[in-house]
Design a protein around this motif. Sequence first.
Motif, PDB file in Angstrom:
ATOM      1  N   THR A 191       3.427  21.056 -13.427  1.00 36.24           N
ATOM      2  CA  THR A 191       2.142  21.163 -13.556  1.00 36.24           C
ATOM      3  C   THR A 191       1.400  19.620 -14.301  1.00 36.24           C
ATOM      4  N   ALA A 192       1.480  18.721 -12.944  1.00 36.52           N
ATOM      5  CA  ALA A 192       1.035  17.271 -13.500  1.00 36.52           C
ATOM      6  C   ALA A 192       0.349  16.532 -12.032  1.00 36.52           C
ATOM      7  N   MET A 193       0.393  15.185 -12.365  1.00 36.31           N
ATOM      8  CA  MET A 193      -0.501  14.294 -11.048  1.00 36.31           C
ATOM      9  C   MET A 193       0.784  13.891 -11.200  1.00 36.31           C
ATOM     10  N   TYR A 194       0.963  13.420  -9.623  1.00 34.27           N
ATOM     11  CA  TYR A 194       1.760  12.615  -9.310  1.00 34.27           C
ATOM     12  C   TYR A 194       1.893  12.174  -8.234  1.00 34.27           C
ATOM     13  N   TYR A 195       2.831  10.591  -8.765  1.00 32.18           N
ATOM     14  CA  TYR A 195       2.170   9.205  -8.139  1.00 32.18           C
ATOM     15  C   TYR A 195       3.754   8.389  -7.968  1.00 32.18           C
ATOM     16  N   CYS A 196       3.605   7.715  -6.665  1.00 24.33           N
ATOM     17  CA  CYS A 196       3.977   7.104  -6.237  1.00 24.33           C
ATOM     18  C   CYS A 196       4.425   5.658  -5.846  1.00 24.33           C
ATOM     19  N   GLN A 212       0.579  -1.360  -0.192  1.00 24.96           N
ATOM     20  CA  GLN A 212      -0.012  -0.160   0.379  1.00 24.96           C
ATOM     21  C   GLN A 212       1.288   1.234   0.127  1.00 24.96           C
ATOM     22  N   LEU A 213       0.374   2.280  -1.136  1.00 29.35           N
ATOM     23  CA  LEU A 213       1.472   3.655  -0.759  1.00 29.35           C
ATOM     24  C   LEU A 213       0.264   4.426  -0.825  1.00 29.35           C
ATOM     25  N   VAL A 214       0.748   5.955  -0.160  1.00 19.36           N
ATOM     26  CA  VAL A 214      -0.640   6.766  -0.037  1.00 19.36           C
ATOM     27  C   VAL A 214       0.199   8.333  -0.072  1.00 19.36           C
ATOM     28  N   GLU A 215       0.240   8.881  -1.078  1.00 18.13           N
ATOM     29  CA  GLU A 215       0.842   9.804  -1.012  1.00 18.13           C
ATOM     30  C   GLU A 215      -0.576  10.801  -0.995  1.00 18.13           C
ATOM     31  N   SER A 216       1.139  11.886  -0.538  1.00 21.99           N
ATOM     32  CA  SER A 216       0.467  13.278  -0.200  1.00 21.99           C
ATOM     33  C   SER A 216       1.010  14.554  -0.530  1.00 21.99           C
ATOM     34  N   GLY A 217       0.926  16.277  -0.161  1.00 21.49           N
ATOM     35  CA  GLY A 217       1.115  16.803  -0.090  1.00 21.49           C
ATOM     36  C   GLY A 217       1.630  18.092  -1.312  1.00 21.49           C
ATOM     37  N   GLN A 232      -2.257   6.485  -5.539  1.00 26.05           N
ATOM     38  CA  GLN A 232      -3.666   7.429  -5.888  1.00 26.05           C
ATOM     39  C   GLN A 232      -3.772   8.571  -6.448  1.00 26.05           C
ATOM     40  N   GLY A 233      -2.512   8.766  -6.802  1.00 28.12           N
ATOM     41  CA  GLY A 233      -2.217  10.345  -7.236  1.00 28.12           C
ATOM     42  C   GLY A 233      -2.157  11.037  -6.528  1.00 28.12           C
ATOM     43  N   THR A 234      -1.600  12.884  -6.465  1.00 29.39           N
ATOM     44  CA  THR A 234      -1.737  14.052  -5.871  1.00 29.39           C
ATOM     45  C   THR A 234      -1.798  15.052  -6.660  1.00 29.39           C
ATOM     46  N   GLN A 235      -1.824  16.249  -6.948  1.00 32.82           N
ATOM     47  CA  GLN A 235      -2.111  16.628  -8.217  1.00 32.82           C
ATOM     48  C   GLN A 235      -0.884  18.280  -7.811  1.00 32.82           C
ATOM     49  N   VAL A 236      -0.630  18.540  -8.792  1.00 35.75           N
ATOM     50  CA  VAL A 236       0.673  19.485  -8.403  1.00 35.75           C
ATOM     51  C   VAL A 236       0.657  20.058 -10.040  1.00 35.75           C
ATOM     52  N   THR A 237       0.172  21.344  -9.236  1.00 31.75           N
ATOM     53  CA  THR A 237      -0.323  22.868  -9.944  1.00 31.75           C
ATOM     54  C   THR A 237       0.553  24.508  -9.943  1.00 31.75           C
ATOM     55  N   VAL A 238       1.412  24.419 -11.018  1.00 33.07           N
ATOM     56  CA  VAL A 238       2.143  25.581 -10.605  1.00 33.07           C
ATOM     57  C   VAL A 238       1.564  26.749 -12.028  1.00 33.07           C
ATOM     58  N   SER A 239       1.037  27.705 -11.042  1.00 33.68           N
ATOM     59  CA  SER A 239       1.076  28.997 -12.122  1.00 33.68           C
ATOM     60  C   SER A 239       1.993  29.839 -12.391  1.00 33.68           C
ATOM     61  N   SER A 240       2.122  30.940 -13.560  1.00 34.26           N
ATOM     62  CA  SER A 240       3.569  31.365 -14.060  1.00 34.26           C
ATOM     63  C   SER A 240       2.941  32.815 -13.614  1.00 34.26           C
ATOM     64  N   SER A 259       8.031  25.936  -3.506  1.00 31.75           N
ATOM     65  CA  SER A 259       8.826  24.912  -3.629  1.00 31.75           C
ATOM     66  C   SER A 259       7.078  24.129  -3.156  1.00 31.75           C
ATOM     67  N   LEU A 260       6.761  22.393  -3.261  1.00 31.06           N
ATOM     68  CA  LEU A 260       6.834  21.414  -2.535  1.00 31.06           C
ATOM     69  C   LEU A 260       6.921  20.653  -1.547  1.00 31.06           C
ATOM     70  N   ARG A 261       6.552  19.977  -0.879  1.00 31.20           N
ATOM     71  CA  ARG A 261       7.046  18.627  -0.677  1.00 31.20           C
ATOM     72  C   ARG A 261       5.895  17.199  -0.762  1.00 31.20           C
ATOM     73  N   LEU A 262       6.099  16.606  -1.713  1.00 30.06           N
ATOM     74  CA  LEU A 262       5.260  15.525  -1.199  1.00 30.06           C
ATOM     75  C   LEU A 262       5.837  14.386  -0.258  1.00 30.06           C
ATOM     76  N   SER A 263       4.858  13.204  -0.285  1.00 30.19           N
ATOM     77  CA  SER A 263       4.867  12.012   0.568  1.00 30.19           C
ATOM     78  C   SER A 263       4.699  11.145   0.129  1.00 30.19           C
ATOM     79  N   CYS A 264       4.917   9.823   0.938  1.00 30.25           N
ATOM     80  CA  CYS A 264       4.446   8.871   0.085  1.00 30.25           C
ATOM     81  C   CYS A 264       4.496   7.251   1.290  1.00 30.25           C
TER      82      CYS A 264
END
Length: 121
Positions: free
Chosen positions: A90-95, A3-8, A113-121, A17-22
């Motif tokens: 910008t993308a859906m990020y998966y562990c 089991q893998l659970v992403e967040s962040g 399940q993936g976690t969305q990252v959106t970067v605006s200009s 900056s962002l930090r994703l966790s899995c």
Amino acid sequence: QVQLVESGGGSVQAGGSLRLSCRASANTYRRYCLAWFRRAPGKERERVAVSDGMGIVDYADSVEGRFTISRDNAENTLYLQMNSLKPEDTAMYYCAAAQPLGSVCGGYTYWGQGTQVTVSS
């Protein structure tokens, strides 16, 4: 069962900056290769970074020098520190997890399940 659970994930302006966790199952974490992938709309899935569990890490050219993959063995958690973010990040990020096959990683058969990252200009 792995089991893998992403967040962040979230929204941030370019340069931020962002930090994703899995968080991984305890029976997975130390033995498996763990990686971060991403998929942007209309683009192929891309492996962003991988940690083989033996101290070797690797990055896609597009994120080299900006992203850092790391593991916290005590917390069974994989991280992706993302700095100097760009709109093209910008993308859906998966562990994902793969069994090691000797000195290489096998196929990635377990996914979060993936976690969305959106970067605006």
